[in-house]
Scaffold this motif. Structure first.
Motif, PDB file in Angstrom:
ATOM      1  N   ASN A   1       1.025  -1.539   0.160  1.00  0.00           N
ATOM      2  CA  ASN A   1      -0.151   0.155  -0.362  1.00  0.00           C
ATOM      3  C   ASN A   1       0.754   1.669   0.006  1.00  0.00           C
ATOM      4  OD1 ASN A   1      -2.621  -1.539  -0.020  1.00  0.00           O
ATOM      5  ND2 ASN A   1      -2.219  -2.339   2.099  1.00  0.00           N
ATOM      6  N   LEU A   2       1.923   1.175  -0.235  1.00  0.00           N
ATOM      7  CA  LEU A   2       3.465   2.267   0.285  1.00  0.00           C
ATOM      8  C   LEU A   2       2.640   3.419  -0.927  1.00  0.00           C
ATOM      9  CD1 LEU A   2       5.349   3.462   1.840  1.00  0.00           C
ATOM     10  CD2 LEU A   2       6.475   2.132   1.168  1.00  0.00           C
ATOM     11  N   ARG A   3       2.673   4.542  -0.799  1.00  0.00           N
ATOM     12  CA  ARG A   3       2.322   5.365  -2.384  1.00  0.00           C
ATOM     13  C   ARG A   3       3.267   6.225  -2.150  1.00  0.00           C
ATOM     14  NH1 ARG A   3       0.250   1.305  -2.971  1.00  0.00           N
ATOM     15  NH2 ARG A   3      -1.317   0.671  -3.762  1.00  0.00           N
ATOM     16  N   THR A   4       3.788   6.840  -1.016  1.00  0.00           N
ATOM     17  CA  THR A   4       4.222   7.831  -0.794  1.00  0.00           C
ATOM     18  C   THR A   4       5.427   8.043   0.015  1.00  0.00           C
ATOM     19  OG1 THR A   4       2.549   9.229  -0.702  1.00  0.00           O
ATOM     20  CG2 THR A   4       4.698  10.622   0.230  1.00  0.00           C
ATOM     21  N   LEU A   5       6.799   8.346  -0.932  1.00  0.00           N
ATOM     22  CA  LEU A   5       7.998   8.047   0.134  1.00  0.00           C
ATOM     23  C   LEU A   5       8.727   8.735  -0.326  1.00  0.00           C
ATOM     24  CD1 LEU A   5      10.149   5.922   1.570  1.00  0.00           C
ATOM     25  CD2 LEU A   5      10.530   4.948  -0.964  1.00  0.00           C
ATOM     26  N   ASN A   6       9.933   9.364   0.961  1.00  0.00           N
ATOM     27  CA  ASN A   6      11.326  10.048   0.847  1.00  0.00           C
ATOM     28  C   ASN A   6      12.044   9.872   1.980  1.00  0.00           C
ATOM     29  OD1 ASN A   6      12.188  12.827   1.100  1.00  0.00           O
ATOM     30  ND2 ASN A   6      11.140  12.986   2.890  1.00  0.00           N
ATOM     31  N   LEU A   7      13.341   9.912   0.867  1.00  0.00           N
ATOM     32  CA  LEU A   7      14.390   9.212   1.587  1.00  0.00           C
ATOM     33  C   LEU A   7      15.480  10.506   1.094  1.00  0.00           C
ATOM     34  CD1 LEU A   7      14.541   5.776  -0.572  1.00  0.00           C
ATOM     35  CD2 LEU A   7      14.551   5.923   2.089  1.00  0.00           C
ATOM     36  N   LEU A   8      15.225  11.483   0.882  1.00  0.00           N
ATOM     37  CA  LEU A   8      16.058  12.732   0.154  1.00  0.00           C
ATOM     38  C   LEU A   8      16.911  13.116   1.510  1.00  0.00           C
ATOM     39  CD1 LEU A   8      15.981  13.996  -2.400  1.00  0.00           C
ATOM     40  CD2 LEU A   8      15.201  16.106  -1.055  1.00  0.00           C
ATOM     41  N   GLY A   9      18.210  13.530   1.482  1.00  0.00           N
ATOM     42  CA  GLY A   9      19.055  13.639   2.151  1.00  0.00           C
ATOM     43  C   GLY A   9      20.151  12.754   2.852  1.00  0.00           C
ATOM     44  N   ASN A  10      19.728  11.570   2.277  1.00  0.00           N
ATOM     45  CA  ASN A  10      20.584  10.128   3.183  1.00  0.00           C
ATOM     46  C   ASN A  10      21.589  10.458   1.772  1.00  0.00           C
ATOM     47  OD1 ASN A  10      19.232   8.284   4.985  1.00  0.00           O
ATOM     48  ND2 ASN A  10      17.395   8.360   3.760  1.00  0.00           N
ATOM     49  N   PRO A  11      22.845   9.597   2.330  1.00  0.00           N
ATOM     50  CA  PRO A  11      23.544   9.272   1.509  1.00  0.00           C
ATOM     51  C   PRO A  11      23.328   8.682  -0.088  1.00  0.00           C
ATOM     52  CG  PRO A  11      24.231   7.959   3.646  1.00  0.00           C
ATOM     53  CD  PRO A  11      22.687   8.920   3.553  1.00  0.00           C
ATOM     54  N   LEU A  12      22.309   7.185  -0.529  1.00  0.00           N
ATOM     55  CA  LEU A  12      21.882   6.623  -0.264  1.00  0.00           C
ATOM     56  C   LEU A  12      22.079   7.176  -2.018  1.00  0.00           C
ATOM     57  CD1 LEU A  12      18.765   6.075  -1.029  1.00  0.00           C
ATOM     58  CD2 LEU A  12      19.257   4.925   0.647  1.00  0.00           C
ATOM     59  N   CYS A  13      21.103   8.921  -1.914  1.00  0.00           N
ATOM     60  CA  CYS A  13      20.226   9.681  -3.034  1.00  0.00           C
ATOM     61  C   CYS A  13      22.050   9.949  -3.326  1.00  0.00           C
ATOM     62  CB  CYS A  13      20.166  10.394  -1.885  1.00  0.00           C
ATOM     63  SG  CYS A  13      18.106   9.944  -1.001  1.00  0.00           S
TER      64      CYS A  13
END
Length: 522
Positions: free
Chosen positions: A156-168
């Motif tokens: 059901n995941l539709r919105t994800l924020n990962l911004l600001g992590n080294p992986l980005c």
């Protein structure tokens, strides 16, 4: 450790902190009333504890109906003490000092989770959050793209924020994430368009296809296990679980320390295989009989409640008809009473109407008594039928279990005979092959052999008796439960119906009493 410790004293969540926060949340009239009369924490659905310098989560167990919890902008180091918040939909733990995702196992309804700006280095321990729709974990220490794959389990995941992590930092980040999470609508506050999605899926199909296959296999395995569990539950309702095979036979030998030794004696293995075949055949007969009888019991219960509902429907229709006739007949009477100028005539009419109400009460009560008598007979017939079904079932179970005991007794006699013959040959050194040392240890004399074979026999008989006892107890418990429920349901219904009639009659009588007296003309 956060530098804020050097300037501000860490805080804890206590009752004073919570009450102050609730008062700040509600500054309107309702909030002031709550402040004066007190706040019941069980009634609170939203709680904001932002910017409180909280170091440790605690003392939230009373907020059992909480749906929204804000703990952002504190100095929390560990996710804990949230177990009782099972209705939580929204949880904000952003801007804290959390290093590990944990303590979320009971939050199965959670839809929105923010762990933004913490110190987390791995996405883990979130399997229970199957309703998760929005997840913010930007500005943490995530440095491995494979962490994204963990999020595939949240359908059901539709919105994800990962911004600001080294992986980005790498150019592969966005297409890799979109390819491995094909249901995403928003990534890092940007809409994932179809062009980007199609390109990403094509680029990473080499890594996503094995994942899809593995997930499909896992899903198929899960569905198979669930089907087996459903089937097992059905067998349990028939009281014959684990009788469709060799389960009972094998259980007799699980705790039998002598069985393996005895099986090494020449000729015992063939004897054991024949015993197993016959024993399992009886168990399967019992299993099939149990399912057949379960269907009969279910049919009996269904027929009973069908007849019960027919009788109640007839009663309700007749009761409605009686009341409708009364109301139609007396509607004109009430109008006449209102318009009668003579007090004496009005009083006479009211007295007549009161008599009609009493007659109505007697009619409805009589109808209910007749219905109760009818249902009592239905319940008695049901109890007799259930008793007959259970009695027949128990008799046949006992007969089949007796067959199991007979097979065990015959096997015991033959095993003892073979064992004693082997002892005799061993004493005379006439054995054709060497025996294991542990077998030779009890092939020393007749009492030792008899004791070993008898101990094995006693264990088997005890297992058979235990399984038989389980079946009989389950059947009798079902009989008691199903008949007691039928009786108690009728008692409750009958009481409720009498209360309804009494309340209806009292309302009619109150209406008569409240009618204004007629004023004589001047």
């Amino acid at each position: 450790m956060s530098q804020i410790y050097n300037t501000i004293e860490p805080n804890v969540i206590n009752e004073e902190t919570v009450r102050k926060a609730l008062e700040e949340q509600s500054r309107d009239e309702a909030g002031q009333l709550a402040k004066r009369e007190g706040i019941d924490f069980k009634d609170v659905t939203e709680l904001q504890l932002s910017f409180k310098n909280i170091l440790q989560i605690d003392n939230l167990w009373q907020f059992e109906n909480l749906t929204k919890l804000q703990l952002d902008n504190n100095i929390i180091e560990k996710i804990e003490a949230l177990e009782s918040l099972v209705h939580l939909l929204w949880l904000d733990l952003s801007f804290n000092n959390i290093e590990v995702i944990e303590g979320l196992d009971t939050l199965v309804k959670l839809q929105d989770l923010s762990l933004y700006n913490n110190r987390i280095s791995k996405i883990e321990n979130m399997d229970a959050l199957q309703d998760l729709q929005i997840f913010s974990i930007g500005k943490n220490n995530l440095d491995t793209l494979e962490d994204v794959i963990y999020l595939r389990r949240f359908k059901n995941l539709r919105t994800l924020n990962l911004l600001g992590n080294p992986l980005c930092d790498g150019e592969e980040y966005a297409p890799f994430t979109v390819a491995h999470l094909p249901e995403l609508v928003y990534l890092d506050f940007k809409l994932v368009n179809d062009t980007m999605r199609e390109a990403a899926i094509l680029k990473y199909q080499y890594s996503t296809e094995p994942l899809k296959q593995a997930e499909a296999q896992a899903l198929a395995q899960l569905e198979e296990e669930q089907a087996k569990q459903t089937e097992l539950e059905y067998h349990k309702t028939a009281f014959v679980e684990y009788l469709n095979g060799s389960f009972l036979f094998e259980s007799m030998y699980e705790e039998d320390a002598e069985a393996a030794k005895l099986a090494s004696i020449p000729g015992v293995d063939d004897l054991l295989q024949e015993y197993r075949k016959e024993f399992v055949s009886v168990c399967e007969n019992l299993f099939n009989y149990g399912l057949e009888q379960h269907e009969k019991r279910e049919a009996e219960v269904s027929d009973f409640y069908g007849s019960l509902q027919e009788a109640l429907t007839a009663n309700q229709e007749q009761g409605r008809k009686i009341i409708l006739e009364f109301e139609n007949q007396n509607e004109r009477t009430l109008d006449e009473i209102q318009n009668i100028s003579s007090a004496e005539v009005a009083e006479a009419k009211l007295a007549e109407y009161s008599e009609d109400i009493l007659q109505l009460s007697e009619t409805l009560m009589t109808l209910e008594v007749q219905t109760a008598d009818q249902l009592e007979e239905l319940i008695k017939d049901f109890e007799r039928n259930v008793a007959d079904l259970v009695s027949t079932f128990i008799e046949n179970v006992q007969r089949m279990m007796a067959q199991c005991r007979d097979l065990e007794n015959r096997h015991h006699e033959k095993l003892l005979e073979i064992s004693l013959n082997t002892l005799e040959k061993s004493v005379k050194n006439e054995l054709d092959k060497d025996l294991p040392d542990d077998v030779r240890m009890f092939l020393v004399d007749k009492p030792t052999v008899v004791a070993a074979v008898t101990a094995s026999h006693d264990i088997h008989l005890a297992k058979i008796a235990s399984r038989e006892g389980d079946i009989l107890r389950s059947a009798r418990h079902w009989q008691a439960a199903v008949t007691e429920k039928a009786l108690q349901d009728e008692i409750d219904r009958n009481r409720s119906r009498f209360k309804e009639i009494i309340q209806y009659i009292e309302n009619l009588q109150e209406e008569v009493e409240n009618m204004e007296p007629v004023e004589p003309p001047e």
